[in-house]
Write a protein that holds these residues in place. Sequence first.
Motif: not given
Length: 110
Positions: A3-4, A15-18, A22-23, A45-46
Amino acid sequence: MNAIVTAPDEDGIADALEAVGADVKRLEGPLTRPVLEEAGIVDAELYVLTDVGESTTIPIVCDLTDDVRTVVYDRNTVPEFVRGQLDLAVDPALIAPDVLASELVREPSP
């Protein structure tokens, strides 16, 4: 999931994605096509945009790859010219970052 996430990320979606695996690559400063390419948008992907002031990046991202989901996570209204290319727009006042992150990273049901 790659994700970016763009800055400013005042609500903590990166932070929530990590936290859900998620990378995440965080981008700051002017978001141009070369910056997005160098950050690896083609393999992401995101793409999460946290500032609708940078909405012109959505068409750029969509031009570079068909395989990325585009999400705006901002309290401000998304400009009309972007809405047709956007997968999801969410107001952080309505959905907490951890809830959104878990939905974005969750594997689709068979």
